[in-house]
Design a protein around this motif. Structure first.
Motif, PDB file in Angstrom:
ATOM      1  N   ILE A   4       3.193  -0.863 -16.333  1.00 32.46           N
ATOM      2  CA  ILE A   4       3.276  -0.965 -14.872  1.00 32.46           C
ATOM      3  C   ILE A   4       4.735  -1.123 -14.503  1.00 32.46           C
ATOM      4  O   ILE A   4       5.408  -2.051 -14.957  1.00 32.46           O
ATOM      5  CB  ILE A   4       2.462  -2.170 -14.362  1.00 32.46           C
ATOM      6  CG1 ILE A   4       0.993  -1.997 -14.740  1.00 32.46           C
ATOM      7  CG2 ILE A   4       2.608  -2.316 -12.855  1.00 32.46           C
ATOM      8  CD1 ILE A   4       0.132  -3.175 -14.372  1.00 32.46           C
ATOM      9  N   GLY A   5       5.203  -0.225 -13.635  1.00 27.74           N
ATOM     10  CA  GLY A   5       6.588  -0.265 -13.202  1.00 27.74           C
ATOM     11  C   GLY A   5       6.747  -1.020 -11.897  1.00 27.74           C
ATOM     12  O   GLY A   5       5.790  -1.546 -11.308  1.00 27.74           O
ATOM     13  N   ALA A   6       7.975  -1.084 -11.412  1.00 30.36           N
ATOM     14  CA  ALA A   6       8.282  -1.804 -10.170  1.00 30.36           C
ATOM     15  C   ALA A   6       7.614  -1.148  -8.971  1.00 30.36           C
ATOM     16  O   ALA A   6       7.137  -1.839  -8.057  1.00 30.36           O
ATOM     17  CB  ALA A   6       9.791  -1.884  -9.980  1.00 30.36           C
ATOM     18  N   MET A   7       7.561   0.168  -8.944  1.00 29.49           N
ATOM     19  CA  MET A   7       6.964   0.880  -7.804  1.00 29.49           C
ATOM     20  C   MET A   7       5.468   0.596  -7.698  1.00 29.49           C
ATOM     21  O   MET A   7       4.950   0.376  -6.602  1.00 29.49           O
ATOM     22  CB  MET A   7       7.220   2.383  -7.952  1.00 29.49           C
ATOM     23  CG  MET A   7       6.903   3.153  -6.717  1.00 29.49           C
ATOM     24  SD  MET A   7       7.991   2.574  -5.413  1.00 29.49           S
ATOM     25  CE  MET A   7       7.444   3.559  -4.065  1.00 29.49           C
ATOM     26  N   GLU A   8       4.774   0.571  -8.857  1.00 29.46           N
ATOM     27  CA  GLU A   8       3.339   0.274  -8.828  1.00 29.46           C
ATOM     28  C   GLU A   8       3.093  -1.153  -8.333  1.00 29.46           C
ATOM     29  O   GLU A   8       2.170  -1.395  -7.557  1.00 29.46           O
ATOM     30  CB  GLU A   8       2.719   0.457 -10.218  1.00 29.46           C
ATOM     31  CG  GLU A   8       2.598   1.895 -10.661  1.00 29.46           C
ATOM     32  CD  GLU A   8       3.816   2.395 -11.421  1.00 29.46           C
ATOM     33  OE1 GLU A   8       4.805   1.641 -11.533  1.00 29.46           O
ATOM     34  OE2 GLU A   8       3.787   3.528 -11.888  1.00 29.46           O
ATOM     35  N   LEU A   9       3.919  -2.118  -8.807  1.00 28.18           N
ATOM     36  CA  LEU A   9       3.773  -3.493  -8.342  1.00 28.18           C
ATOM     37  C   LEU A   9       4.015  -3.604  -6.839  1.00 28.18           C
ATOM     38  O   LEU A   9       3.303  -4.338  -6.132  1.00 28.18           O
ATOM     39  CB  LEU A   9       4.741  -4.412  -9.086  1.00 28.18           C
ATOM     40  CG  LEU A   9       4.355  -4.772 -10.525  1.00 28.18           C
ATOM     41  CD1 LEU A   9       5.458  -5.595 -11.167  1.00 28.18           C
ATOM     42  CD2 LEU A   9       3.060  -5.534 -10.550  1.00 28.18           C
ATOM     43  N   PHE A  10       4.981  -2.884  -6.343  1.00 28.22           N
ATOM     44  CA  PHE A  10       5.286  -2.908  -4.911  1.00 28.22           C
ATOM     45  C   PHE A  10       4.107  -2.363  -4.103  1.00 28.22           C
ATOM     46  O   PHE A  10       3.724  -2.954  -3.079  1.00 28.22           O
ATOM     47  CB  PHE A  10       6.556  -2.094  -4.632  1.00 28.22           C
ATOM     48  CG  PHE A  10       6.940  -2.072  -3.191  1.00 28.22           C
ATOM     49  CD1 PHE A  10       7.451  -3.207  -2.564  1.00 28.22           C
ATOM     50  CD2 PHE A  10       6.769  -0.915  -2.427  1.00 28.22           C
ATOM     51  CE1 PHE A  10       7.793  -3.183  -1.221  1.00 28.22           C
ATOM     52  CE2 PHE A  10       7.108  -0.884  -1.089  1.00 28.22           C
ATOM     53  CZ  PHE A  10       7.617  -2.020  -0.478  1.00 28.22           C
ATOM     54  N   ALA A  16      -2.267  -5.553  -1.057  1.00 32.43           N
ATOM     55  CA  ALA A  16      -2.836  -6.901  -1.011  1.00 32.43           C
ATOM     56  C   ALA A  16      -2.467  -7.582   0.297  1.00 32.43           C
ATOM     57  O   ALA A  16      -3.299  -8.268   0.906  1.00 32.43           O
ATOM     58  CB  ALA A  16      -2.342  -7.726  -2.203  1.00 32.43           C
ATOM     59  N   LEU A  17      -1.244  -7.395   0.766  1.00 31.52           N
ATOM     60  CA  LEU A  17      -0.802  -8.000   2.017  1.00 31.52           C
ATOM     61  C   LEU A  17      -1.591  -7.444   3.194  1.00 31.52           C
ATOM     62  O   LEU A  17      -1.997  -8.192   4.092  1.00 31.52           O
ATOM     63  CB  LEU A  17       0.699  -7.752   2.210  1.00 31.52           C
ATOM     64  CG  LEU A  17       1.358  -8.421   3.406  1.00 31.52           C
ATOM     65  CD1 LEU A  17       1.235  -9.939   3.286  1.00 31.52           C
ATOM     66  CD2 LEU A  17       2.814  -8.025   3.495  1.00 31.52           C
ATOM     67  N   VAL A  18      -1.856  -6.143   3.168  1.00 29.49           N
ATOM     68  CA  VAL A  18      -2.592  -5.512   4.265  1.00 29.49           C
ATOM     69  C   VAL A  18      -4.070  -5.890   4.218  1.00 29.49           C
ATOM     70  O   VAL A  18      -4.665  -6.241   5.240  1.00 29.49           O
ATOM     71  CB  VAL A  18      -2.422  -3.972   4.218  1.00 29.49           C
ATOM     72  CG1 VAL A  18      -3.366  -3.285   5.201  1.00 29.49           C
ATOM     73  CG2 VAL A  18      -0.991  -3.589   4.511  1.00 29.49           C
TER      74      VAL A  18
END
Length: 127
Positions: A4-10, A16-18
């Motif tokens: 899992i890269g940074a883009m996937e985590l973002f 999740a926020l939405v």
């Protein structure tokens, strides 16, 4: 393990926020953190159990492993070599024990019971 890269985590964080909302997000993260911690504990417990089983199986396959290690035996030794090696070890242990006993023994002759009583000035024995 997971790639899992940074883009996937973002992307997951924004979703999740939405979906959950900013008020419930900390509670959700704590819950997820607790689940991850519990999964790690369970995996460590499982790994420890498997290692114990492997060690027990290894002991059962070679019941003389501890003896071989203690005596300094090498693989491929003939029965005669093993016997000679162990006998030399026992002789060395006996010699070391004899040295220890000799060091503890008192020095010089010891007279028991036949000593003359000590006198104070060459006259009568001291009481």
């Amino acid at each position: 393990m997971f790639d899992i890269g940074a883009m996937e985590l973002f992307v997951v964080a924004v979703l999740a926020l939405v979906v959950v909302g900013p008020k419930e997000l900390p509670k959700l993260l704590r819950t997820i953190g607790g689940l991850v911690r519990r999964m790690r504990e369970l995996s460590a417990e499982f790994r420890q159990g498997v290692e114990q089983l492997a060690a027990e199986a290894e002991r059962e396959t070679d019941p003389f492993r501890d003896l071989r290690k203690k005596e300094g035996l090498r693989p491929g030794m003939s029965p005669e070599e093993i016997t000679n090696h162990i006998m030399k070890n026992r002789e060395a242990e006996e010699a070391e024990e004899a040295i220890k006993v000799a060091k503890k023994a008192p020095k010089g002759p010891k007279v028991v019971g036949d000593e003359a009583p000590k006198t104070t000035d060459g006259g009568e024995p001291k009481a």
